[in-house]
Design a protein around this motif. Structure first.
Motif, PDB file in Angstrom:
ATOM      1  N   PHE A   1      54.065  35.770  42.485  1.00  0.00           N
ATOM      2  CA  PHE A   1      55.027  36.875  42.493  1.00  0.00           C
ATOM      3  C   PHE A   1      54.812  37.788  41.279  1.00  0.00           C
ATOM      4  O   PHE A   1      55.766  38.357  40.742  1.00  0.00           O
ATOM      5  CB  PHE A   1      56.468  36.357  42.501  1.00  0.00           C
ATOM      6  N   SER A   2      53.563  37.941  40.838  1.00  0.00           N
ATOM      7  CA  SER A   2      53.272  38.861  39.754  1.00  0.00           C
ATOM      8  C   SER A   2      51.980  39.595  40.059  1.00  0.00           C
ATOM      9  O   SER A   2      51.260  39.255  41.010  1.00  0.00           O
ATOM     10  CB  SER A   2      53.175  38.134  38.406  1.00  0.00           C
ATOM     11  N   SER A   3      51.676  40.610  39.246  1.00  0.00           N
ATOM     12  CA  SER A   3      50.532  41.476  39.529  1.00  0.00           C
ATOM     13  C   SER A   3      49.990  42.059  38.243  1.00  0.00           C
ATOM     14  O   SER A   3      50.622  41.997  37.183  1.00  0.00           O
ATOM     15  CB  SER A   3      50.949  42.604  40.488  1.00  0.00           C
ATOM     16  N   THR A   4      48.808  42.646  38.358  1.00  0.00           N
ATOM     17  CA  THR A   4      48.171  43.302  37.223  1.00  0.00           C
ATOM     18  C   THR A   4      47.195  44.334  37.752  1.00  0.00           C
ATOM     19  O   THR A   4      46.921  44.372  38.955  1.00  0.00           O
ATOM     20  CB  THR A   4      47.455  42.265  36.332  1.00  0.00           C
ATOM     21  N   ILE A   5      46.670  45.183  36.870  1.00  0.00           N
ATOM     22  CA  ILE A   5      45.587  46.106  37.223  1.00  0.00           C
ATOM     23  C   ILE A   5      44.306  45.592  36.582  1.00  0.00           C
ATOM     24  O   ILE A   5      44.269  45.324  35.378  1.00  0.00           O
ATOM     25  CB  ILE A   5      45.880  47.536  36.756  1.00  0.00           C
ATOM     26  N   LEU A   6      43.269  45.452  37.394  1.00  0.00           N
ATOM     27  CA  LEU A   6      41.960  45.052  36.895  1.00  0.00           C
ATOM     28  C   LEU A   6      40.981  46.215  37.025  1.00  0.00           C
ATOM     29  O   LEU A   6      40.975  46.919  38.035  1.00  0.00           O
ATOM     30  CB  LEU A   6      41.418  43.853  37.681  1.00  0.00           C
ATOM     31  N   HIS A   7      40.156  46.378  36.009  1.00  0.00           N
ATOM     32  CA  HIS A   7      39.097  47.387  36.023  1.00  0.00           C
ATOM     33  C   HIS A   7      37.730  46.742  36.229  1.00  0.00           C
ATOM     34  O   HIS A   7      36.698  47.403  36.108  1.00  0.00           O
ATOM     35  CB  HIS A   7      39.129  48.192  34.729  1.00  0.00           C
TER      36      HIS A   7
ATOM     37  N   HIS B   1      35.898  35.488  42.262  1.00  0.00           N
ATOM     38  CA  HIS B   1      35.517  36.615  43.127  1.00  0.00           C
ATOM     39  C   HIS B   1      35.495  37.888  42.288  1.00  0.00           C
ATOM     40  O   HIS B   1      36.497  38.267  41.676  1.00  0.00           O
ATOM     41  CB  HIS B   1      36.522  36.746  44.271  1.00  0.00           C
ATOM     42  N   GLU B   2      34.370  38.565  42.264  1.00  0.00           N
ATOM     43  CA  GLU B   2      34.221  39.775  41.455  1.00  0.00           C
ATOM     44  C   GLU B   2      34.904  40.966  42.125  1.00  0.00           C
ATOM     45  O   GLU B   2      34.787  41.162  43.338  1.00  0.00           O
ATOM     46  CB  GLU B   2      32.738  40.081  41.252  1.00  0.00           C
ATOM     47  N   VAL B   3      35.628  41.754  41.321  1.00  0.00           N
ATOM     48  CA  VAL B   3      36.275  42.957  41.823  1.00  0.00           C
ATOM     49  C   VAL B   3      35.801  44.154  41.008  1.00  0.00           C
ATOM     50  O   VAL B   3      35.442  44.030  39.838  1.00  0.00           O
ATOM     51  CB  VAL B   3      37.817  42.858  41.755  1.00  0.00           C
ATOM     52  N   ALA B   4      35.785  45.306  41.660  1.00  0.00           N
ATOM     53  CA  ALA B   4      35.489  46.573  40.995  1.00  0.00           C
ATOM     54  C   ALA B   4      36.770  47.389  40.974  1.00  0.00           C
ATOM     55  O   ALA B   4      37.422  47.554  41.999  1.00  0.00           O
ATOM     56  CB  ALA B   4      34.380  47.309  41.723  1.00  0.00           C
ATOM     57  N   GLY B   5      37.147  47.882  39.827  1.00  0.00           N
ATOM     58  CA  GLY B   5      38.436  48.539  39.711  1.00  0.00           C
ATOM     59  C   GLY B   5      38.336  50.043  39.526  1.00  0.00           C
ATOM     60  O   GLY B   5      37.252  50.605  39.583  1.00  0.00           O
ATOM     61  N   PRO B   6      39.509  50.649  39.323  1.00  0.00           N
ATOM     62  CA  PRO B   6      40.776  49.942  39.108  1.00  0.00           C
ATOM     63  C   PRO B   6      41.424  49.519  40.426  1.00  0.00           C
ATOM     64  O   PRO B   6      41.422  50.269  41.396  1.00  0.00           O
ATOM     65  CB  PRO B   6      41.640  50.985  38.402  1.00  0.00           C
TER      66      PRO B   6
ATOM     67  N   SER C   1      51.762  29.355  43.494  1.00  0.00           N
ATOM     68  CA  SER C   1      51.045  28.751  42.377  1.00  0.00           C
ATOM     69  C   SER C   1      50.273  29.814  41.610  1.00  0.00           C
ATOM     70  O   SER C   1      50.010  30.911  42.118  1.00  0.00           O
ATOM     71  CB  SER C   1      50.084  27.684  42.895  1.00  0.00           C
ATOM     72  N   ASP C   2      49.884  29.476  40.371  1.00  0.00           N
ATOM     73  CA  ASP C   2      49.157  30.430  39.544  1.00  0.00           C
ATOM     74  C   ASP C   2      47.790  30.771  40.136  1.00  0.00           C
ATOM     75  O   ASP C   2      47.108  29.910  40.697  1.00  0.00           O
ATOM     76  CB  ASP C   2      48.921  29.849  38.147  1.00  0.00           C
ATOM     77  N   ALA C   3      47.398  32.026  39.997  1.00  0.00           N
ATOM     78  CA  ALA C   3      46.012  32.457  40.169  1.00  0.00           C
ATOM     79  C   ALA C   3      45.457  32.701  38.771  1.00  0.00           C
ATOM     80  O   ALA C   3      46.150  32.498  37.763  1.00  0.00           O
ATOM     81  CB  ALA C   3      45.945  33.707  41.021  1.00  0.00           C
ATOM     82  N   SER C   4      44.208  33.141  38.680  1.00  0.00           N
ATOM     83  CA  SER C   4      43.656  33.489  37.376  1.00  0.00           C
ATOM     84  C   SER C   4      42.797  34.734  37.510  1.00  0.00           C
ATOM     85  O   SER C   4      42.178  34.977  38.550  1.00  0.00           O
ATOM     86  CB  SER C   4      42.844  32.343  36.784  1.00  0.00           C
ATOM     87  N   VAL C   5      42.786  35.530  36.449  1.00  0.00           N
ATOM     88  CA  VAL C   5      42.004  36.764  36.411  1.00  0.00           C
ATOM     89  C   VAL C   5      41.353  36.861  35.043  1.00  0.00           C
ATOM     90  O   VAL C   5      41.822  36.287  34.064  1.00  0.00           O
ATOM     91  CB  VAL C   5      42.882  38.006  36.662  1.00  0.00           C
ATOM     92  N   GLY C   6      40.259  37.584  34.978  1.00  0.00           N
ATOM     93  CA  GLY C   6      39.659  37.775  33.671  1.00  0.00           C
ATOM     94  C   GLY C   6      38.192  38.128  33.739  1.00  0.00           C
ATOM     95  O   GLY C   6      37.601  38.281  34.817  1.00  0.00           O
ATOM     96  N   HIS C   7      37.623  38.245  32.550  1.00  0.00           N
ATOM     97  CA  HIS C   7      36.191  38.515  32.412  1.00  0.00           C
ATOM     98  C   HIS C   7      35.700  37.673  31.244  1.00  0.00           C
ATOM     99  O   HIS C   7      35.970  37.978  30.088  1.00  0.00           O
ATOM    100  CB  HIS C   7      35.942  39.997  32.156  1.00  0.00           C
ATOM    101  N   GLY C   8      35.032  36.573  31.558  1.00  0.00           N
ATOM    102  CA  GLY C   8      34.637  35.639  30.517  1.00  0.00           C
ATOM    103  C   GLY C   8      35.735  34.656  30.194  1.00  0.00           C
ATOM    104  O   GLY C   8      35.603  33.457  30.396  1.00  0.00           O
ATOM    105  N   GLN C   9      36.865  35.159  29.705  1.00  0.00           N
ATOM    106  CA  GLN C   9      38.021  34.313  29.418  1.00  0.00           C
ATOM    107  C   GLN C   9      39.117  34.648  30.417  1.00  0.00           C
ATOM    108  O   GLN C   9      39.634  35.762  30.427  1.00  0.00           O
ATOM    109  CB  GLN C   9      38.516  34.528  27.993  1.00  0.00           C
TER     110      GLN C   9
END
Length: 224
Positions: free
Chosen positions: A51-57, A22-27, A36-44
């Motif tokens: 129970f964790s978090s991050t900032i995506l742009h 699912h594409e997101v527009a950040g930040p 369970s694990d999710a995954s985030v990224g762009h290409g890789q």
């Protein structure tokens, strides 16, 4: 995609369920609400553990249950929160800390293994069902939000704006502080503070402290 009831100009907030790339527009702050694990990224892609978090742009997210909150820079946060009807947790009496709470949203249920989530040696492994509830809090700079040790749920916090910290104490007195976990936007305190004992959750004395004006997300996992 489901907009949360406390979504506003302070933090636009949605939940994504069972999404793939699912594409997101950040930040935006992305929080993995599942066990369970999710995954985030762009290409890789990289793992985003439960129970964790991050900032995506930008980029994409994949996961079974994710909260996505915009990272806003606004002035007069306290006045806006009060205008939105956020609860004044301690009331307006003299000397009381300013701690404002948004409406709470029941997101749904997840399967968690408390032995894994709590990193608790000796706890018998096995999945259990929990109901996830979420709300936002605001406090101004320098606020000690109140030392306490009672919850009937698993609790974690994600920083949305400002700089804060979760603190642990030996007693209900501030000089007994023994641990600081610093929180900047996009951080979640890594392991819940509690242990499970005979079906209840035991917490040390703890509190949230706002070093600057802060908005943070509280996540509650209630046994179903």
């Amino acid at each position: 995609m489901e907009e949360l009831s406390f979504s506003s100009e302070l933090a636009h907030a949605v939940v994504l369920r069972d999404v793939q790339q699912h594409e997101v527009a950040g930040p935006v702050v992305v929080v993995n609400l599942a066990g369970s694990d999710a995954s985030v990224g762009h290409g890789q892609s990289s793992a985003l553990p439960g129970f964790s978090s991050t900032i995506l742009h930008g980029g994409s997210v994949t996961g079974s249950l994710l909260a996505v909150l915009s990272v806003e820079t606004v002035q007069d946060t306290e006045e806006i929160a009060r205008g939105l009807g956020w609860e004044d947790f301690y009331g307006s009496g003299p000397g009381m800390p300013v701690l404002l709470r948004s409406a709470q949203h029941t997101i749904g249920t997840v399967e968690l293994d408390p032995a894994v989530v709590l990193r608790q040696p000796g706890l018998e492994p096995g999945g259990k069902t929990f109901t996830v509830k979420a709300n936002l809090w605001f406090s101004p700079a320098g606020t000690n939000c109140g030392i306490h040790n009672r919850h009937d749920f698993i609790e974690v916090h994600t920083q949305i704006s400002g700089l804060g910290r979760m603190q642990k104490f030996i007693t209900q007195e501030h000089p007994s502080l023994y641990e600081d976990q610093l929180l900047s936007p996009g951080n979640t305190n890594p392991v819940p503070f509690c242990l499970e004992r005979e079906g209840t959750f035991i917490y040390p004395w703890h509190q949230y402290r706002a070093d600057t004006d802060c908005i943070w997300l509280a996540l509650e996992y209630h046994p179903s």
